[in-house]
Design an enzyme around this catalytic site. Sequence first.
Site, PDB file in Angstrom:
ATOM      1  N   LYS A  61       0.843  -1.201   0.000  1.00 30.04           N
ATOM      2  CA  LYS A  61       0.000   0.000   0.000  1.00 30.04           C
ATOM      3  C   LYS A  61       0.874   1.246   0.000  1.00 30.04           C
ATOM      4  CE  LYS A  61      -0.314   0.165   5.058  1.00 30.04           C
ATOM      5  NZ  LYS A  61      -1.210   0.231   6.231  1.00 30.04           N
ATOM      6  N   ARG A 159     -11.275   0.410  14.408  1.00 36.66           N
ATOM      7  CA  ARG A 159     -10.948   1.243  13.261  1.00 36.66           C
ATOM      8  C   ARG A 159     -11.721   0.657  12.095  1.00 36.66           C
ATOM      9  NH1 ARG A 159      -4.650   1.840  11.580  1.00 36.66           N
ATOM     10  NH2 ARG A 159      -5.185  -0.150  10.618  1.00 36.66           N
ATOM     11  N   HIS A 191      -7.040  -7.004  12.304  1.00 36.81           N
ATOM     12  CA  HIS A 191      -5.779  -6.281  12.488  1.00 36.81           C
ATOM     13  C   HIS A 191      -5.557  -6.021  13.977  1.00 36.81           C
ATOM     14  CE1 HIS A 191      -2.351  -4.269  10.908  1.00 36.81           C
ATOM     15  NE2 HIS A 191      -2.726  -3.036  11.216  1.00 36.81           N
ATOM     16  N   ARG A 247       0.708 -11.001   7.037  1.00 36.99           N
ATOM     17  CA  ARG A 247       0.651  -9.801   6.188  1.00 36.99           C
ATOM     18  C   ARG A 247       1.723  -8.789   6.610  1.00 36.99           C
ATOM     19  NH1 ARG A 247      -4.523  -9.680   8.326  1.00 36.99           N
ATOM     20  NH2 ARG A 247      -4.025  -7.651   9.195  1.00 36.99           N
ATOM     21  N   TYR A 290      18.425  30.885   7.971  1.00 31.59           N
ATOM     22  CA  TYR A 290      17.451  31.845   8.481  1.00 31.59           C
ATOM     23  C   TYR A 290      17.504  31.986   9.999  1.00 31.59           C
ATOM     24  CZ  TYR A 290      15.100  31.748   3.917  1.00 31.59           C
ATOM     25  OH  TYR A 290      14.794  31.854   2.580  1.00 31.59           O
ATOM     26  N   CYS A 337      15.652  24.581   5.361  1.00 27.13           N
ATOM     27  CA  CYS A 337      14.821  25.475   4.546  1.00 27.13           C
ATOM     28  C   CYS A 337      13.948  24.642   3.597  1.00 27.13           C
ATOM     29  CB  CYS A 337      15.703  26.424   3.754  1.00 27.13           C
ATOM     30  SG  CYS A 337      16.884  27.340   4.778  1.00 27.13           S
ATOM     31  N   ASP A 339      14.258  24.236   0.467  1.00 27.07           N
ATOM     32  CA  ASP A 339      15.010  23.606  -0.607  1.00 27.07           C
ATOM     33  C   ASP A 339      16.411  23.151  -0.225  1.00 27.07           C
ATOM     34  OD1 ASP A 339      12.910  24.601  -2.434  1.00 27.07           O
ATOM     35  OD2 ASP A 339      13.842  26.536  -2.031  1.00 27.07           O
TER      36      ASP A 339
END
Length: 401
Positions: A61, A159, A191, A247, A290, A337, A339
Amino acid sequence: MRQARPRSWRRDPASAGSGSPGRIGPVNAQVETVIDLDAISHNVRVLREFARGAAVMVVVKADGYNHGAVEVARAALNAGASELGVTTVPEALVLRAAGITAPILCWLNTIDADYAAAIAADVEIGVSSLEQLRMVERAVRAGGRAATVSLKVDTGLNRNGISAAEYPQVLRSLRGLVDERRMRLRAIFSHLAHADEPGHPVIDRQRERFLETIAQAKEYGLEPELVHLSNSAATLTRPDLHFDLVRPGISVYGLSPVPELGNFGLRPAMTLQAEVTLVKRVSAGEGVSYGHRWIAPRDTTVALVPAGYADGVFRSLSGRFEVWLGGALHRNVGRVCMDQFMVDLGDNAGGVRAGDRAVLFGGGAGHPHALDWARLLDTIDYEIVCSPRGRAVRRYVGTGR
C-alpha cells in the site's frame, strides 16, 4: 590541482559501508531515494522463515511504503511471497496494469469505490460493513460476474472492520450471495492494536475474538478458505497468530516493527541521499541560515545540501540530525529550509566537494537510520520512509531475484 568530476557521473555511496565500493554510474537527480530490490528479496526470505509455513502476503500500500509498489511487488513475489495487499481499488489496479497476476487484496475503500473494476480485474475486496457488502453486491448484479470478498472483522482496534453488532447481518446477507454464486468468501481477517508490544494482553483478547468470528461464520455455513491476523510485528514475534497467512508491511522494507528487540536480520531498502551543491568557508562568529540559529564557534567549512522540507526533510529536525558525507557523520547547522540545509564539515578532513553525495538516512554501515529521525521527531520510521517527495527521484539498484 584536482580536476572536477564530470557532471554526469557521481560517486554513489548507496552500497558503501557494506564491504563493496560505491558504484559508479550516471546520477542526475539532486535528491533521490535509492531502493535496493535485493534487500526487499532478502527481507521477504527472512519473513518466510519466521512465518513457519504460513503463506506471506506482502503489503505494498501507499506505493510500497514509498518504495514503488510495482517494483517491490515483483521482487517480493520472486522471493516467495504468494499474495499482495493494498488499501484501495486503484492501488490494486496499478499492479494489475503492470502485469502482476498474483492474488491481491484491497481492504480500505469508500462506499462508492469502483467495485466493478475490482471484480473485473479479479481483485479480492475486503468488506468492512453491511453497507459496503451491499455496494459490492450492486456491482456484481450490474456486471454479472461474481466477486471475491474477504470479511474484515473488528476484534478490538475499533478502526476499519465489521462491528460485532453488525456482523450477524453481514453473515446472513453473504450466505445468500454465496448460495446464489454471486460472491466467493475467500478469507476472514483482522488487524492488531498492540502487535509492537508482543506480550500485551489485548493481543490475546483479539486472538480470542478473532476465533469467535470464524466460529460464528461457520454457524452460518460460511467456511473461509483462509484466515489471517498477523502484521509485521506478529509475524516476527507471535507464531501463535500466524494462522494460514501473514501480512508483513514495514518489515518487508527492512525496518523493524519492534526496534527494542533488534532488526531480526532485516536490511533497510531505502537510502535517501542528495548531491552537495556548494562547499564554502564560514568565519567564526558568522551565522548560518534563516534567523542565524547557529553561529560558527570557529572558522569552519560548511556544505550546502539541496534538500529541504519540500523534499521530505522535516524543518523540525533543524540542528538535530546528521548526514553521512566524506566518510564521516556531519551535523546539520542552521534551519532546514524549503530547498536546502547546511552541514558543518569542520576542517573538511574528508575532502568533501560539490558533486559528492550526502546520505540522509539509509542502511549502510555508519549511515544514519530512518529510526534515528523517527526518534528525534517522536514518530515511527514508517512515516520517515513515506516522507521523501517533491524533487526526490526514485532509483532502483539490485535485481530483486
